[in-house]
Enzyme design. Structure first.
Site, mmCIF file in Angstrom:
data_model
loop_
_atom_site.group_PDB
_atom_site.id
_atom_site.type_symbol
_atom_site.label_atom_id
_atom_site.label_comp_id
_atom_site.label_asym_id
_atom_site.label_seq_id
_atom_site.Cartn_x
_atom_site.Cartn_y
_atom_site.Cartn_z
ATOM 1 N N HIS A 294 0.785 -1.242 0.000
ATOM 2 C CA HIS A 294 0.000 0.000 0.000
ATOM 3 C C HIS A 294 0.811 1.284 0.000
ATOM 4 O O HIS A 294 0.237 2.363 -0.038
ATOM 5 C CB HIS A 294 -0.927 0.039 1.222
ATOM 6 C CG HIS A 294 -2.125 -0.847 1.111
ATOM 7 N ND1 HIS A 294 -3.307 -0.437 0.547
ATOM 8 C CD2 HIS A 294 -2.311 -2.129 1.499
ATOM 9 C CE1 HIS A 294 -4.188 -1.434 0.597
ATOM 10 N NE2 HIS A 294 -3.601 -2.467 1.162
ATOM 11 N N ARG A 486 -6.202 12.198 5.011
ATOM 12 C CA ARG A 486 -5.271 12.376 6.119
ATOM 13 C C ARG A 486 -4.306 13.526 5.810
ATOM 14 O O ARG A 486 -3.957 13.762 4.660
ATOM 15 C CB ARG A 486 -4.488 11.078 6.378
ATOM 16 C CG ARG A 486 -5.337 9.945 6.960
ATOM 17 C CD ARG A 486 -6.015 10.333 8.261
ATOM 18 N NE ARG A 486 -5.045 10.658 9.290
ATOM 19 C CZ ARG A 486 -4.689 9.854 10.275
ATOM 20 N NH1 ARG A 486 -5.241 8.672 10.387
ATOM 21 N NH2 ARG A 486 -3.809 10.215 11.178
ATOM 22 N N LYS A 491 0.740 14.547 0.626
ATOM 23 C CA LYS A 491 -0.570 14.873 0.040
ATOM 24 C C LYS A 491 -0.675 16.368 -0.296
ATOM 25 O O LYS A 491 -1.612 16.804 -0.952
ATOM 26 C CB LYS A 491 -1.692 14.425 0.981
ATOM 27 C CG LYS A 491 -1.753 12.894 1.140
ATOM 28 C CD LYS A 491 -2.826 12.490 2.142
ATOM 29 C CE LYS A 491 -2.819 11.003 2.441
ATOM 30 N NZ LYS A 491 -3.438 10.202 1.362
ATOM 31 N N THR A 593 -8.475 6.633 -2.997
ATOM 32 C CA THR A 593 -9.822 6.124 -3.283
ATOM 33 C C THR A 593 -10.844 7.248 -3.151
ATOM 34 O O THR A 593 -11.903 7.203 -3.777
ATOM 35 C CB THR A 593 -10.198 4.963 -2.349
ATOM 36 O OG1 THR A 593 -9.831 5.298 -1.013
ATOM 37 C CG2 THR A 593 -9.496 3.676 -2.771
ATOM 38 N N LYS A 597 -14.427 8.421 -5.331
ATOM 39 C CA LYS A 597 -15.721 8.783 -4.734
ATOM 40 C C LYS A 597 -16.200 10.128 -5.278
ATOM 41 O O LYS A 597 -17.374 10.293 -5.606
ATOM 42 C CB LYS A 597 -15.597 8.848 -3.197
ATOM 43 C CG LYS A 597 -15.315 7.488 -2.577
ATOM 44 C CD LYS A 597 -14.855 7.579 -1.125
ATOM 45 C CE LYS A 597 -14.308 6.225 -0.691
ATOM 46 N NZ LYS A 597 -13.685 6.256 0.640
#
Length: 759
Positions: A294, A486, A491, A593, A597
Site C-alpha cells: 500500500h 489524512r 498529500k 480512493t 468517490k
C-alpha cells in the site's frame, strides 16, 4: 438455477481478508440499502412520527481504521458479499477507534473515541469460539520436535458482524478479536492490547503494535485451520498429507504487511504442530498467502527489531531466520558473488540494530504481490521490490483499487442515483461499467439540468449542515473546492494553502475585479505524533481566520477546515463537492480512493498524474480532468538535478509574497514565528517539492475558474466523468483478485431467501 446444487456439494474455496483496520463507518443505512428495505423502514419510522435521518445521525461511526487502507477493507467486504464469495474479514475489535478531532484555537486536539459506550447492536460475541494466543516463553528442540514453552497466554474472543451483499440474500461475516485475560495476572496485558488506535502514518516500532499484529494472526489462523479440518474435505487421509488440499480451499490476503506474521505462524503450525515436512509446509504457505502493498514511502515500512522478536516471539524468529537462509541460498545460486544483492534482498537488515523487513518476508512468503493502481504497481516492480521482480516476475500483479457504489453512490447520493436509474435502469448498482450508457445523454438538456439541480441541492444541504454544526455560513453558489484526506506532507495540503493565499492576494490587490467565488474546504486528521501535520492544520485554520474576516473579500473566498473528517462526514461532503483536489507529488500516493468517490459523485478533479488519477484520466480522457504538474519522470529528473526551492521563491513573485506572509506572521499576528518550521521545511528540506508544482497548479486553477463560469459546459464534463467512473467499483477490483489471485469464480446467482426451499 443450474448452479444451486453445486454449493451443497463441496464448500467453495474460502477467502480470508486479514487486516488490522476495518474503517466501517455507520451500519444502519447500509444494511437497509443492501437488504432493499430502505423505503419500507423510512415509511414505517415516519408513521411513528420519527425521522429516519435523525435516527441515523445517532449511530457512532465504527472508526477502526485510519484512512484509505481501512476503508478499502470495508469496501472489499461489501463487494465480496455482493459477488457471493465465501469471504471472511478478520481483524481486531479495538475498544477505541481513531480519535475524535477537536479544533481548539486552531490546533488539533485528540479526544478518545469511546465508540462502544452505548454498546454495538451489530455485533454478536461468540465465546464458544474463544482461542488462546501465546507470547514470550522460549523454544525447546526435543527429539519429538520443536516446542514453544513457558509462554504467557491471552484469550481471543471473537465478535461477529454480519456483512450483507446487495439484494442477493448473501450474508458474510466480519470477525473481530477482542483480548480477554485468562486470569487476573494477565489483566494488564489483555487490556493494553485493546486500548490503542490503529497505527498512524509512520512506522513507530512499538512492542504493543507487534503484539496486536500477532494477536490477530494467531487467533485467525487457528480459526481458519479449525474450519478447514471440520469441513468435508478436511481429514479423510492420514494426518501427514491432510494439508495437501489446504491452498485449494483457503486463500489468505494480507492487507499490507501488518498481518505478515501469518507466514511464519502458518509455518509454525504446519511444521511444529501438524508435523508437516518443512519444504511441503513452505509450498503450502506460499500457495495460500498473497500480499497487497500500500505504500512506497520508506518511513511507513515495517521494520521490527530482532531483539523485540527474540523476546516476544522466539519461535517465529527462528522460522524467519530459516526461511531467509533458504531464500538467500537461492539468490546466491542464481547470482554468484553478488554480495550486495544478498544484502538488499535479505529479510534481515544488518546494522546497529538488526531488523526484520516485513515487506521482504511478505514477498518471499506469498504467491502473488500486488500494488493498488497501475502506476504504483510499476513503481513496486521497478524500484521498491526491483530485485524480487527480477527473481520472480510472475509474482507481481496490479489490482487497481475501487469503492463500493452501494455506500458511495446509492446511500450517500440518492438524488444522483435516482436520475441515473431513470435514464439507464438499476443495473449499474451491481455493474458500475453500465454508467457508460450515460454518454448518450451528455447533450440531453433535461439530464444536464437534472445533474446540476441534484448537485445544487446537495450543496444547499451541506451548507445547512455546516451552519448548524459549526456555525459557519457559506455561499452555496460558490465553487465547493474540497480536499479531504489524512494530513500528510506528501498529500500537499500546503500547495492548496498557497493557492488560497494567492487567490486572497489577487482579490486584495484588485477588489473591484470579478472573481469566481470559492469555498475551499480542507479536512483530515493528523497523526498525534506528527508535528508538521499538526502545523499544517494550524496554518489552514489561521489562513481561514484572516481571509474569512476580511471585509474586502466578502463571500468570494472562504477557507474552512472540516473538523473530525470521518466516514460519516465523507458521505455528506463528497456529494456536495464541485472540485476534488488530488495533488500529491507524482509517485507518492499509491492509489487514493477518495478521488474515485468524488468522480462518481459529480465533482471534477484537479490532480497530478499520481495513483489512480492516471487511470481516471485514461478512462475519461485527460481533457476532462484538470491535470497539472510534474510526472514521475520529471520528479526523478529533478531529484538527479537537485531540487532547489529558493530558485522558485525568487522567480515567482506571487509565491514569494505568500511565503513572506506566512513567514512574517501575517496569518499569525499574535505569534509571528508560529510557522517558521513550515517555511523552513518548504525552503530547505521539502521532499515533496511543493514549489516545483506551484506555477502549474495556479495556472490550472485558473482553467477551473474559467470552466466554472460556464455551468452548462462544466456539467457536461461532470456527466462525462460520472459515465467513465465504472472501472473504479470495488466489485471490479474484487473480481480481479478472485480470478487472478484467489482462483475462484464469483457468482452472480442470487441464492434463494431462507423462507424458500433450496433447490
Amino acid at each position: 438455477q443450474e448452479q444451486a446444487p453445486r454449493c451443497l456439494a463441496l464448500p467453495p474455496q474460502r477467502i480470508y481478508y486479514l487486516s488490522l483496520e476495518f474503517y466501517m463507518g455507520r451500519t444502519l443505512q447500509n444494511t437497509m440499502v443492501n437488504l432493499g428495505l430502505q423505503n419500507a423502514c423510512d415509511e414505517a419510522i415516519y408513521q411513528l412520527g420519527l425521522d429516519l435521518e435523525e435516527l441515523e445521525e445517532i449511530e457512532e461511526d465504527a472508526g477502526l481504521g485510519n484512512g484509505g487502507l481501512g476503508r478499502l477493507a470495508a469496501c472489499f467486504l461489501d463487494s465480496m458479499a455482493t459477488l457471493g464469495l465465501a469471504a471472511y474479514g478478520y481483524g481486531i475489535r479495538y475498544e477505541f477507534g481513531i480519535f475524535n478531532q477537536k479544533i481548539v484555537d486552531g490546533w488539533q486536539v485528540e479526544e478518545a473515541d469511546d465508540w462502544l459506550r452505548y454498546g454495538n447492536p451489530w455485533e454478536k460475541a461468540r465465546p464458544e469460539y474463544m482461542l488462546p494466543v501465546h507470547f514470550y516463553g522460549r523454544v525447546d528442540h526435543t527429539p519429538e520436535g520443536v516446542k514453544w514453552v513457558d509462554t504467557q497466554v491471552v484469550l481471543a474472543m471473537p465478535y461477529d458482524t454480519p456483512v450483507p451483499g446487495y439484494k442477493n440474500n448473501t450474508v458474510n461475516t466480519m470477525r473481530l478479536w477482542s483480548a480477554k485475560a485468562p486470569n487476573d495476572f494477565n489483566l494488564q496485558e489483555s487490556a493494553a492490547l485493546m486500548a490503542v488506535d490503529p497505527h498512524l502514518q509512520f512506522f513507530e516500532g512499538k512492542e504493543l503494535r507487534l503484539k496486536q499484529e500477532y494477536f490477530v494472526v494467531a487467533a485467525t489462523l487457528q480459526d481458519i485451520i479449525r474450519r478447514f479440518k471440520s469441513s468435508k474435505f478436511g481429514c479423510r487421509d492420514p494426518v501427514r498429507t491432510c494439508f495437501e488440499t489446504f491452498p485449494d480451499k483457503v486463500a489468505i490476503q494480507l492487507n499490507d504487511t501488518h498481518p505478515a506474521l501469518s507466514i511464519p505462524e502458518l509455518m509454525r503450525i504446519l511444521v511444529d504442530v501438524e508435523k508437516v515436512d518443512w519444504d511441503k509446509a513452505w509450498e503450502i504457505t506460499k500457495r495460500t498467502c498473497a500480499y497487497t502493498n500500500h505504500t512506497v514511502l520508506p518511513e511507513a515500512l515495517e521494520r521490527w527489531p530482532v531483539s523485540m522478536f527474540e523476546k516476544l516471539l522466539p519461535r517465529h524468529l527462528e522460522i524467519i531466520y530459516a526461511l531467509n537462509q533458504m531464500h538467500l541460498d537461492r539468490v546466491a545460486a542464481l547470482y554468484p558473488g553478488d554480495i550486495d544483492r544478498l544484502r538488499r534482498m535479505s529479510v534481515i537488515e544488518e546494522g546497529d540494530c538488526k531488523r526484520i523487513n516485513m515487506a521482504h518476508l511478505c514477498v518471499i512468503g506469498s504467491h502473488a504481490v500486488n500494488g493498488v493502481a497501475r502506476i504504483h504497481s510499476d513503481i513496486v516492480k521497478n524500484s521498491v521490490f526491483k530485485d524480487f521482480y527480477e527473481l520472480e516476475p510472475e509474482k507481481f500483479q496490479n489490482k487497481t483499487n475501487g469503492i463500493t457504489p452501494r455506500r458511495w453512490l446509492l446511500l450517500c447520493n440518492p438524488g444522483l442515483a435516482d436520475i441515473i436509474a431513470e435514464k439507464i435502469g438499476e443495473g449499474f448498482i451491481t455493474d458500475l461499467s453500465q454508467l457508460k450508457k450515460l454518454l448518450d445523454f451528455i447533450n440531453n438538456e433535461t439530464f444536464i439540468r437534472d445533474v446540476a439541480k441534484v448537485k445544487q441541492e446537495n450543496k444547499l444541504k451541506f451548507a445547512a449542515y455546516l451552519e448548524e454544526h459549526y456555525k459557519v455560513k457559506i455561499n452555496p453558489s460558490s465553487m465547493f473546492d474540497v480536499q479531504v484526506k489524512r494530513i500528510h506532507e506528501y498529500k500537499r495540503q500546503l500547495l492548496n494553502c498557497l493557492h488560497a493565499i494567492t487567490l486572497y492576494n489577487r482579490i486584495r490587490s484588485d477588489p473591484s475585479k470579478s472573481f469566481v467565488p470559492r469555498t475551499i474546504m480542507i479536512g483530515g486528521k493528523a497523526a498525534p505524533g506528527y508535528h508538521m501535520a499538526k502545523m499544517i492544520i494550524k496554518l489552514i485554520t489561521s489562513i481561514g481566520e484572516v481571509i474569512n474576516n476580511d471585509p474586502y473579500v466578502g463571500d468570494r473566498l472562504k477557507v474552512i477546515f472540516l473538523e473530525n473528517y470521518r466516514v460519516s462526514l465523507a458521505e455528506k461532503v463528497i456529494p456536495a463537492a464541485d472540485l476534488s483536489q488530488q495533488i500529491s507529488t507524482a509517485g507518492t500516493e499509491a492509489s487514493g480512493t477518495g478521488n474515485m468517490k468524488f468522480m462518481v459523485n459529480g465533482a471534477l478533479t484537479i490532480g497530478t498524474m499520481d495513483g489512480a488519477n492516471v487511470e481516471m484520466a485514461e478512462e475519461a480522457d485527460e481533457e476532462n480532468l484538470f491535470i497539472f504538474g510534474m510526472r514521475v519522470e520529471d520528479v526523478e529528473a529533478l531529484d538527479r538535478q537537485g531540487y532547489n526551492a529558493q530558485e522558485y521563491y525568487e522567480r515567482l513573485p506571487e509565491l514569494r509574497q505568500a511565503i513572506d506572509q506566512i513567514s512574517s506572521g501575517f496569518f499569525s499576528p499574535r505569534d509571528p514565528g508560529c510557522f517558521r518550521d513550515v517555511v523552513n521545511m518548504l525552503m530547505y528540506h521539502d521532499r515533496f517539492k511543493v514549489f516545483a508544482d506551484y506555477e502549474a497548479y495556479i495556472k490550472c486553477q485558473g482553467q477551473v475558474d474559467q470552466l466554472f463560469m460556464n455551468p452548462r459546459e462544466w456539467t457536461k464534463k461532470v456527466i462525462r466523468n460520472i459515465a467513465c467512473s465504472g472501472k473504479f467499483s470495488s466489485d471490479r477490483t474484487i473480481m480481479e483478485y478472485a480470478q487472478e489471485i484467489w482462483g475462484v469464480e464469483p457468482s452472480a446467482t442470487k441464492i434463494p431467501p431462507p423462507n424458500l426451499p433450496r433447490d
